[in-house]
Design a protein around this motif. Structure first.
Motif, PDB file in Angstrom:
ATOM      1  N   ASN A  82       0.804  -1.230   0.000  1.00 30.97           N
ATOM      2  CA  ASN A  82       0.000   0.000   0.000  1.00 30.97           C
ATOM      3  C   ASN A  82       0.832   1.273   0.000  1.00 30.97           C
ATOM      4  OD1 ASN A  82      -2.260  -1.741   2.219  1.00 30.97           O
ATOM      5  ND2 ASN A  82      -2.211  -1.766  -0.008  1.00 30.97           N
ATOM      6  N   VAL A  83       1.993   1.218  -0.614  1.00 32.53           N
ATOM      7  CA  VAL A  83       2.761   2.426  -0.896  1.00 32.53           C
ATOM      8  C   VAL A  83       2.992   2.487  -2.415  1.00 32.53           C
ATOM      9  CG1 VAL A  83       3.866   2.853   1.316  1.00 32.53           C
ATOM     10  CG2 VAL A  83       4.878   1.186  -0.231  1.00 32.53           C
ATOM     11  N   GLY A  84       1.932   2.168  -3.153  1.00 32.05           N
ATOM     12  CA  GLY A  84       2.020   2.187  -4.613  1.00 32.05           C
ATOM     13  C   GLY A  84       2.324   3.586  -5.137  1.00 32.05           C
ATOM     14  N   ARG A  85       3.267   3.664  -6.043  1.00 33.53           N
ATOM     15  CA  ARG A  85       3.647   4.951  -6.635  1.00 33.53           C
ATOM     16  C   ARG A  85       3.894   4.760  -8.133  1.00 33.53           C
ATOM     17  NH1 ARG A  85       7.728   7.757  -2.155  1.00 33.53           N
ATOM     18  NH2 ARG A  85       6.354   7.430  -0.365  1.00 33.53           N
ATOM     19  N   ARG A  86       3.519   5.763  -8.902  1.00 36.66           N
ATOM     20  CA  ARG A  86       3.745   5.697 -10.350  1.00 36.66           C
ATOM     21  C   ARG A  86       5.166   6.121 -10.717  1.00 36.66           C
ATOM     22  NH1 ARG A  86      -0.750   9.631 -12.117  1.00 36.66           N
ATOM     23  NH2 ARG A  86      -0.260  10.376 -10.015  1.00 36.66           N
ATOM     24  N   GLN A  87       5.899   6.667  -9.761  1.00 38.50           N
ATOM     25  CA  GLN A  87       7.292   7.045 -10.005  1.00 38.50           C
ATOM     26  C   GLN A  87       8.122   6.566  -8.824  1.00 38.50           C
ATOM     27  OE1 GLN A  87       9.014   8.875 -12.754  1.00 38.50           O
ATOM     28  NE2 GLN A  87      10.517   7.705 -11.578  1.00 38.50           N
ATOM     29  N   GLN A  88       9.047   5.675  -9.092  1.00 36.69           N
ATOM     30  CA  GLN A  88       9.904   5.141  -8.041  1.00 36.69           C
ATOM     31  C   GLN A  88      11.324   5.669  -8.199  1.00 36.69           C
ATOM     32  OE1 GLN A  88       8.917   3.434  -5.482  1.00 36.69           O
ATOM     33  NE2 GLN A  88       6.962   2.468  -6.059  1.00 36.69           N
ATOM     34  N   ILE A  89      12.120   5.449  -7.162  1.00 37.15           N
ATOM     35  CA  ILE A  89      13.545   5.789  -7.254  1.00 37.15           C
ATOM     36  C   ILE A  89      14.372   4.561  -6.902  1.00 37.15           C
ATOM     37  CG2 ILE A  89      13.027   8.160  -6.557  1.00 37.15           C
ATOM     38  CD1 ILE A  89      14.481   7.560  -3.890  1.00 37.15           C
ATOM     39  N   PHE A  90      15.619   4.556  -7.368  1.00 34.21           N
ATOM     40  CA  PHE A  90      16.609   3.617  -6.842  1.00 34.21           C
ATOM     41  C   PHE A  90      17.280   4.318  -5.672  1.00 34.21           C
ATOM     42  CE2 PHE A  90      21.015   2.111  -6.551  1.00 34.21           C
ATOM     43  CZ  PHE A  90      20.774   0.765  -6.328  1.00 34.21           C
ATOM     44  N   GLU A  91      17.371   3.626  -4.564  1.00 38.32           N
ATOM     45  CA  GLU A  91      17.840   4.266  -3.333  1.00 38.32           C
ATOM     46  C   GLU A  91      18.859   3.385  -2.632  1.00 38.32           C
ATOM     47  OE1 GLU A  91      14.641   4.872  -0.616  1.00 38.32           O
ATOM     48  OE2 GLU A  91      15.895   5.712   0.966  1.00 38.32           O
ATOM     49  N   ILE A  92      19.933   4.007  -2.163  1.00 35.41           N
ATOM     50  CA  ILE A  92      20.907   3.332  -1.302  1.00 35.41           C
ATOM     51  C   ILE A  92      20.809   3.979   0.073  1.00 35.41           C
ATOM     52  CG2 ILE A  92      23.358   2.928  -0.850  1.00 35.41           C
ATOM     53  CD1 ILE A  92      23.840   2.876  -3.840  1.00 35.41           C
ATOM     54  N   TRP A  93      20.732   3.152   1.096  1.00 35.85           N
ATOM     55  CA  TRP A  93      20.609   3.636   2.470  1.00 35.85           C
ATOM     56  C   TRP A  93      21.795   3.120   3.281  1.00 35.85           C
ATOM     57  CZ3 TRP A  93      16.990   1.185   6.602  1.00 35.85           C
ATOM     58  CH2 TRP A  93      16.989   1.981   7.756  1.00 35.85           C
ATOM     59  N   ILE A  94      22.701   4.024   3.619  1.00 34.82           N
ATOM     60  CA  ILE A  94      23.838   3.687   4.461  1.00 34.82           C
ATOM     61  C   ILE A  94      23.488   4.110   5.881  1.00 34.82           C
ATOM     62  CG2 ILE A  94      26.325   4.005   4.834  1.00 34.82           C
ATOM     63  CD1 ILE A  94      25.582   2.702   2.164  1.00 34.82           C
ATOM     64  N   ARG A  95      23.271   3.168   6.744  1.00 35.75           N
ATOM     65  CA  ARG A  95      22.899   3.511   8.115  1.00 35.75           C
ATOM     66  C   ARG A  95      24.073   4.245   8.785  1.00 35.75           C
ATOM     67  NH1 ARG A  95      18.757  -0.874  10.529  1.00 35.75           N
ATOM     68  NH2 ARG A  95      18.120   1.053  11.562  1.00 35.75           N
ATOM     69  N   PRO A  96      23.801   4.999   9.843  1.00 38.76           N
ATOM     70  CA  PRO A  96      24.818   5.920  10.368  1.00 38.76           C
ATOM     71  C   PRO A  96      26.188   5.289  10.596  1.00 38.76           C
ATOM     72  CG  PRO A  96      22.718   6.345  11.416  1.00 38.76           C
ATOM     73  CD  PRO A  96      22.520   5.133  10.557  1.00 38.76           C
ATOM     74  N   VAL A  97      27.189   6.025  10.144  1.00 39.57           N
ATOM     75  CA  VAL A  97      28.590   5.658  10.366  1.00 39.57           C
ATOM     76  C   VAL A  97      29.215   6.756  11.223  1.00 39.57           C
ATOM     77  CG1 VAL A  97      28.764   4.431   8.168  1.00 39.57           C
ATOM     78  CG2 VAL A  97      29.352   6.860   8.273  1.00 39.57           C
ATOM     79  N   GLN A  98      30.366   6.480  11.800  1.00 35.29           N
ATOM     80  CA  GLN A  98      31.071   7.527  12.526  1.00 35.29           C
ATOM     81  C   GLN A  98      31.344   8.687  11.574  1.00 35.29           C
ATOM     82  OE1 GLN A  98      34.507   5.556  14.249  1.00 35.29           O
ATOM     83  NE2 GLN A  98      33.401   5.263  16.174  1.00 35.29           N
ATOM     84  N   THR A  99      31.229   9.900  12.095  1.00 40.40           N
ATOM     85  CA  THR A  99      31.320  11.073  11.230  1.00 40.40           C
ATOM     86  C   THR A  99      32.599  11.081  10.403  1.00 40.40           C
ATOM     87  OG1 THR A  99      29.917  12.403  12.663  1.00 40.40           O
ATOM     88  CG2 THR A  99      31.460  13.590  11.260  1.00 40.40           C
ATOM     89  N   GLU A 100      33.698  10.712  11.006  1.00 43.21           N
ATOM     90  CA  GLU A 100      34.978  10.735  10.278  1.00 43.21           C
ATOM     91  C   GLU A 100      35.041   9.674   9.180  1.00 43.21           C
ATOM     92  OE1 GLU A 100      35.636   8.749  14.337  1.00 43.21           O
ATOM     93  OE2 GLU A 100      34.523  10.451  13.519  1.00 43.21           O
ATOM     94  N   ALA A 101      34.077   8.727   9.179  1.00 39.29           N
ATOM     95  CA  ALA A 101      34.066   7.679   8.151  1.00 39.29           C
ATOM     96  C   ALA A 101      33.049   7.952   7.048  1.00 39.29           C
ATOM     97  CB  ALA A 101      33.756   6.332   8.796  1.00 39.29           C
ATOM     98  N   ALA A 102      32.317   9.064   7.119  1.00 32.86           N
ATOM     99  CA  ALA A 102      31.224   9.319   6.166  1.00 32.86           C
ATOM    100  C   ALA A 102      31.749   9.431   4.732  1.00 32.86           C
ATOM    101  CB  ALA A 102      30.477  10.587   6.552  1.00 32.86           C
ATOM    102  N   HIS A 103      32.859  10.138   4.545  1.00 33.31           N
ATOM    103  CA  HIS A 103      33.403  10.328   3.200  1.00 33.31           C
ATOM    104  C   HIS A 103      33.814   8.976   2.599  1.00 33.31           C
ATOM    105  CE1 HIS A 103      36.186  13.108   0.596  1.00 33.31           C
ATOM    106  NE2 HIS A 103      35.355  12.401  -0.126  1.00 33.31           N
ATOM    107  N   PHE A 104      34.458   8.161   3.388  1.00 33.70           N
ATOM    108  CA  PHE A 104      34.877   6.835   2.932  1.00 33.70           C
ATOM    109  C   PHE A 104      33.659   5.960   2.611  1.00 33.70           C
ATOM    110  CE2 PHE A 104      36.038   2.426   3.497  1.00 33.70           C
ATOM    111  CZ  PHE A 104      37.297   2.325   2.922  1.00 33.70           C
TER     112      PHE A 104
END
Length: 500
Positions: A327-349
């Motif tokens: 029941n979250v039908g949508r006529r336009q979808q996206i491809f999504e990558i979800w990176i759960r929280p990392v240590q701030t100093e590791a975000a760029h990597f």
């Protein structure tokens, strides 16, 4: 006494009206009989969602649905409703997404009659009491001002990503609305929205479990009390093209950094490429699956966070559920990558690692071995998507939305038909890594912006020893070129989000 001609004409007229009514309702009904199920599931889908929110009144669809399921009816106060539901261990609720609003509930058939009245009264005779309205509206504003901004960085990043991709389209605001817009909504706005969209010509009835035909008739009769009317459909959203890698850094006081990456894709459930992409995505980033590739690279080998996933359909509340919600039908979808929280100093990597793996998938495709293993896995795993009657009913409503003949039955059939060449061709057609929206929630926005636009190396530091092959690969990841232009990086303080 009426003449025979008048009687004959009236019979034709009533017959016509009845046939028209019956035909309309039959077209709008999904019946999932499961005789062995002692419960009965209801799901009433109204063809309305946050895409129907008027400009300046964002959040109206969700507030209106809450005024049906979290408020008084003309027959009972909300307290009285809860008191009657409690001994039955029952409830009903509304889910509101971009295009679908579904009011659902489930009851043991021994309590059906008492529950039926409460459930249908919520839909056809809401009281719209000012005290309920103020309570629900206040809760919504608190959610936007406090919970979404400050209590869940993962939800925050994903919401900002969707806003960025669908900016200036009907999908471009949270279902809960925008803070100033919600504050402007009045009880009259709610009543007018209800009259326009919660109409009997704008719904699909879903019943599942151990019900009989008499219940179907009763429910149709009850919902026939709703006003007539089918609103003009909203045009499919057309998100603007993404030029390069565009980054939004949400500045807030947080100890870690949540990352979301995405772009629109033109493939929907039911299409051949959907099943090919589903298989590829399962290998790349199946939600909450420790064998998926992103999880292996970022969490398993390096221990950087709790999980790393990807999606080809909207997957709301991923932190709270393992399998996709119906029941979250949508006529336009996206491809999504979800990176759960990392240590701030590791975000760029972590950002580099995720995009680098996406590039490898697009450039190289899947191997025959990975394809066969993933297909074998999915042919059993998909059974977890809808193990209950109510979830299967939800999927059958989705079938109506997408125009699919039984997606859950088609799923394994399509897996059997797929070839590696078809999957890799679908990857090439629909996935890419050059033009991305990227959202990072971080307390280090200015420094991270400078590092991103300089493409500065981002070496990882571990507190535990890592295998030589991991360290060797790290040297490639830390210098993986992101090619982010200075004008493509925006910093937004969290307090400025979800305003109008």
């Amino acid at each position: 006494m009426k003449s025979p001609m008048i009687v004959f004409a009236m019979a034709i007229l009533f017959g016509f009206l009845y046939a028209g009514c019956r035909s309309s309702l039959n077209d709008q009904t999904v019946l999932l009989k499961v005789s062995s199920d002692p419960t009965i599931s209801f799901a009433i889908w109204f063809k309305v969602g946050s895409q129907n929110d008027p400009s300046g009144k964002e959040g109206l669809a969700q507030l209106t649905a809450a005024m049906l399921t979290e408020a008084s009816t003309q027959q009972n106060s909300y307290d009285q409703i809860l008191e009657q539901l409690y001994p039955m261990a029952a409830s009903y609720s509304a889910s509101v997404d971009k295009e679908m609003t579904v009011i659902s509930g489930r009851i043991h058939r021994d309590n059906l009659d008492r529950y039926f009245d409460l459930f249908t009264q919520a839909i056809i005779s809401p009281a719209f009491k000012p005290e309920d309205f103020e309570r629900i509206k206040s809760n919504t504003i608190n959610y936007l001002e406090k919970t979404l901004r400050y209590a869940n960085d993962e939800a925050l990043g994903k919401e900002v990503l969707y806003q960025a991709i669908f900016k200036q389209t009907p999908y471009g605001h949270p279902e809960a609305g925008l803070i100033e817009s919600v504050k402007s909504i009045t009880l009259d706005d709610i009543k007018n929205f209800y009259k326009k969209y919660f109409a009997r010509d704008n719904l699909v009835i879903g019943i599942g479990g151990g019900f009989d035909n008499e219940l179907v008739h009763r429910l149709k009769q009850a919902l026939n009390k709703l006003p007539k009317g089918a609103p003009v459909p909203v045009e499919k959203p057309s998100p603007l093209p993404i030029d390069g890698r565009q980054v939004i850094l949400v500045e807030k006081d947080t100890r870690s950094s949540a990352i979301s990456i995405g772009f629109p894709i033109d493939v929907l459930r039911g299409e051949d490429d959907f099943y090919a992409l589903w298989l590829a995505n399962s290998w790349f980033g199946e939600h909450r699956n420790s064998s998926s590739h992103l999880y292996q690279v970022i969490r398993e080998a390096r221990g950087m966070n709790y999980g790393d996933y990807s999606y080809i359909e909207c997957f709301p509340n991923g932190w709270a559920r393992q399998f996709p919600a119906p029941n979250v039908g949508r006529r336009q979808q996206i491809f999504e990558i979800w990176i759960r929280p990392v240590q701030t100093e590791a975000a760029h990597f972590a950002l580099r690692a995720a995009i680098r793996e996406l590039q490898k998938l697009v450039d190289n495709g899947m191997t025959q071995q990975d394809f066969e293993l993933t297909r074998k896995f999915l042919k059993k795993y998909y059974l977890h998507y809808a193990p209950t009657t109510s979830l299967r009913l939800g999927y059958q409503l989705d079938d109506k939305f997408y125009g699919v003949q039984d997606h859950l039955k088609k799923f394994p059939e399509m897996l059997d038909r797929l070839t590696l060449e078809q999957v890799n061709a679908a990857i090439k057609r629909h996935l890419q890594y050059q033009n991305l929206k990227i959202v990072i929630v971080t307390n280090n926005a200015i420094a991270l912006k400078q590092a991103l636009i300089a493409d500065a190396p981002s070496p990882m530091k571990y507190v535990t020893p890592k295998p030589a092959e991991v360290l060797q690969e790290d040297r490639e990841i830390e210098r993986y070129p992101l090619n982010i232009k200075p004008e493509n990086v925006t910093i937004i303080p969290v307090a400025e989000l979800f305003l109008r």
